[in-house]
Design an enzyme around this catalytic site. Structure first.
Site, PDB file in Angstrom:
ATOM      1  N   ASP A  12       0.837  -1.210   0.000  1.00  0.00           N
ATOM      2  CA  ASP A  12       0.000   0.000   0.000  1.00  0.00           C
ATOM      3  C   ASP A  12       0.868   1.256   0.000  1.00  0.00           C
ATOM      4  OD1 ASP A  12      -2.310   1.462  -0.007  1.00  0.00           O
ATOM      5  OD2 ASP A  12      -2.688   1.267   2.141  1.00  0.00           O
ATOM      6  N   ARG A  16       0.070   7.706  -2.709  1.00  0.00           N
ATOM      7  CA  ARG A  16       0.623   8.790  -1.888  1.00  0.00           C
ATOM      8  C   ARG A  16       2.088   9.054  -2.243  1.00  0.00           C
ATOM      9  NH1 ARG A  16      -0.888   6.147   3.432  1.00  0.00           N
ATOM     10  NH2 ARG A  16      -1.487   4.490   2.002  1.00  0.00           N
ATOM     11  N   HIS A  29       2.194   3.292  -9.060  1.00  0.00           N
ATOM     12  CA  HIS A  29       2.010   1.848  -9.276  1.00  0.00           C
ATOM     13  C   HIS A  29       3.198   1.269 -10.053  1.00  0.00           C
ATOM     14  CE1 HIS A  29      -1.831   2.095  -7.478  1.00  0.00           C
ATOM     15  NE2 HIS A  29      -2.429   2.721  -8.469  1.00  0.00           N
ATOM     16  N   LEU A 123      10.924 -20.565  -5.130  1.00  0.00           N
ATOM     17  CA  LEU A 123       9.952 -19.683  -4.485  1.00  0.00           C
ATOM     18  C   LEU A 123       8.634 -19.776  -5.233  1.00  0.00           C
ATOM     19  CD1 LEU A 123       9.318 -17.234  -2.515  1.00  0.00           C
ATOM     20  CD2 LEU A 123       9.982 -15.738  -4.426  1.00  0.00           C
TER      21      LEU A 123
HETATM   22  C1  FPP Z   1      -2.051   0.282  -3.199  1.00  0.00           C
HETATM   23  O1  FPP Z   1      -1.619   1.595  -3.359  1.00  0.00           O
HETATM   24  C2  FPP Z   1      -1.679  -0.467  -4.327  1.00  0.00           C
HETATM   25  C3  FPP Z   1      -2.543  -1.102  -5.169  1.00  0.00           C
HETATM   26  C4  FPP Z   1      -3.999  -1.082  -5.075  1.00  0.00           C
HETATM   27  C5  FPP Z   1      -2.035  -1.826  -6.275  1.00  0.00           C
HETATM   28  C6  FPP Z   1      -0.781  -2.567  -5.981  1.00  0.00           C
HETATM   29  C7  FPP Z   1      -0.055  -2.574  -7.221  1.00  0.00           C
HETATM   30  C8  FPP Z   1       1.263  -2.540  -7.349  1.00  0.00           C
HETATM   31  C9  FPP Z   1       2.244  -2.592  -6.271  1.00  0.00           C
HETATM   32  C10 FPP Z   1       1.823  -2.401  -8.647  1.00  0.00           C
HETATM   33  C11 FPP Z   1       1.411  -3.506  -9.525  1.00  0.00           C
HETATM   34  C12 FPP Z   1       2.085  -4.695  -9.161  1.00  0.00           C
HETATM   35  C13 FPP Z   1       2.415  -5.600 -10.048  1.00  0.00           C
HETATM   36  C14 FPP Z   1       3.109  -6.786  -9.557  1.00  0.00           C
HETATM   37  C15 FPP Z   1       2.142  -5.454 -11.488  1.00  0.00           C
HETATM   38  P1  FPP Z   1      -2.712   2.711  -3.356  1.00  0.00           P
HETATM   39  O2  FPP Z   1      -3.015   3.077  -4.761  1.00  0.00           O
HETATM   40  O3  FPP Z   1      -3.895   2.294  -2.564  1.00  0.00           O
HETATM   41  O4  FPP Z   1      -1.929   3.860  -2.645  1.00  0.00           O
HETATM   42  P2  FPP Z   1      -2.529   4.987  -1.686  1.00  0.00           P
HETATM   43  O5  FPP Z   1      -3.086   4.260  -0.483  1.00  0.00           O
HETATM   44  O6  FPP Z   1      -1.337   5.810  -1.379  1.00  0.00           O
HETATM   45  O7  FPP Z   1      -3.571   5.705  -2.486  1.00  0.00           O
END
Ligand code: FPP
Length: 223
Positions: A12, A16, A29, A123
């Protein structure tokens, strides 16, 4: 010392991280996807056998369509880019969650990557996409019903997308909640919440959390 077999991470804080730098959320992302290889490397070097990463939840469809489309595209690019690394490093790629709503193109890349890495044993990388624990449990119960199996703990556990219990669950980004991630498997997981935003999370911080995990007295309800 506790053995760390299954590590689960709620990645997460991408949005931000990007906002703080005046970038688009989607850049966050992209930066977040780049952290995954380091996590895999750490796991292989430290004998962790399963790494489950929460990449897209059953609730994330509520995000703006543009962000959802970007994430779908990023997943596809990620698989194309990382497939050779998975093969080279003995990583078995798997998904947990219901991938049926995804595009044929994305499903195809997922299948190709799973097939190419099926025999790998260093893994198991579980990417949780369109994943939610409640949905996983309902799908598992339906599978058992269809086969006429008794609903008991062992059968339900075996019918889940992932049956191995989570030992350590980390959430980056400062929130202290599980957000529908591996609720069954994390029944006795040790939980760590860090304010670090996911794109800034690295091997050093992971190593210090794992060191703390190893020293915890895990009683699993006993004394
Ligand atoms: C949370 O950050 C993240 C997600 C909902 C998506 C997770 C995705 C990735 C780490 C990238 C994609 C991964 C791969 C392996 C292709 P948020 O958007 O909720 O952040 P915030 O809480 O700061 O708004």
């Amino acid at each position: 010392m506790n053995k760390l077999n299954h590590l689960a991470i709620i990645m997460d804080g991408n949005g931000r991280w990007a906002k703080k730098r005046g970038f688009l959320r989607t850049n966050g992302h992209e930066a977040g996807a780049n952290v995954v290889s380091d996590m895999c490397e750490f796991c292989i070097d430290n004998g962790v056998k399963i790494l489950s990463l929460y990449a897209f939840s059953t609730e994330n469809w509520k995000r703006p369509q543009k962000e959802v489309d970007f994430l779908m595209n990023l997943l596809k690019k990620f698989l194309l880019l990382k497939r050779d690394d998975f093969i080279k490093n003995g990583i078995k790629f798997n998904t947990i969650g219901d991938i049926s709503p995804f595009s044929d193109e994305l499903k195809n890349e997922i299948e190709i990557t799973k097939d190419a890495t099926r025999e790998n044993t260093n893994l198991l990388l579980n990417l949780a996409i369109n994943y939610g624990s409640k949905d996983e449990i309902i799908r598992a119960v339906k599978k058992l019903n269809l086969k006429g199996c008794e609903i008991n703990e062992a059968n339900l556990n075996a019918a889940l997308d992932e049956s191995e219990p989570v030992d350590l669950l980390i959430r980056t980004g400062g929130e202290s909640r599980l957000s529908n991630f591996m609720l069954w498997q994390a029944s006795y997981a040790e939980l760590f919440f860090t304010p670090t935003l996911w794109p800034d999370f690295g091997k050093n911080e992971l190593a210090s959390i794992v060191a703390k995990f190893k020293d915890i007295e895990r009683r699993f309800g006993g004394v």
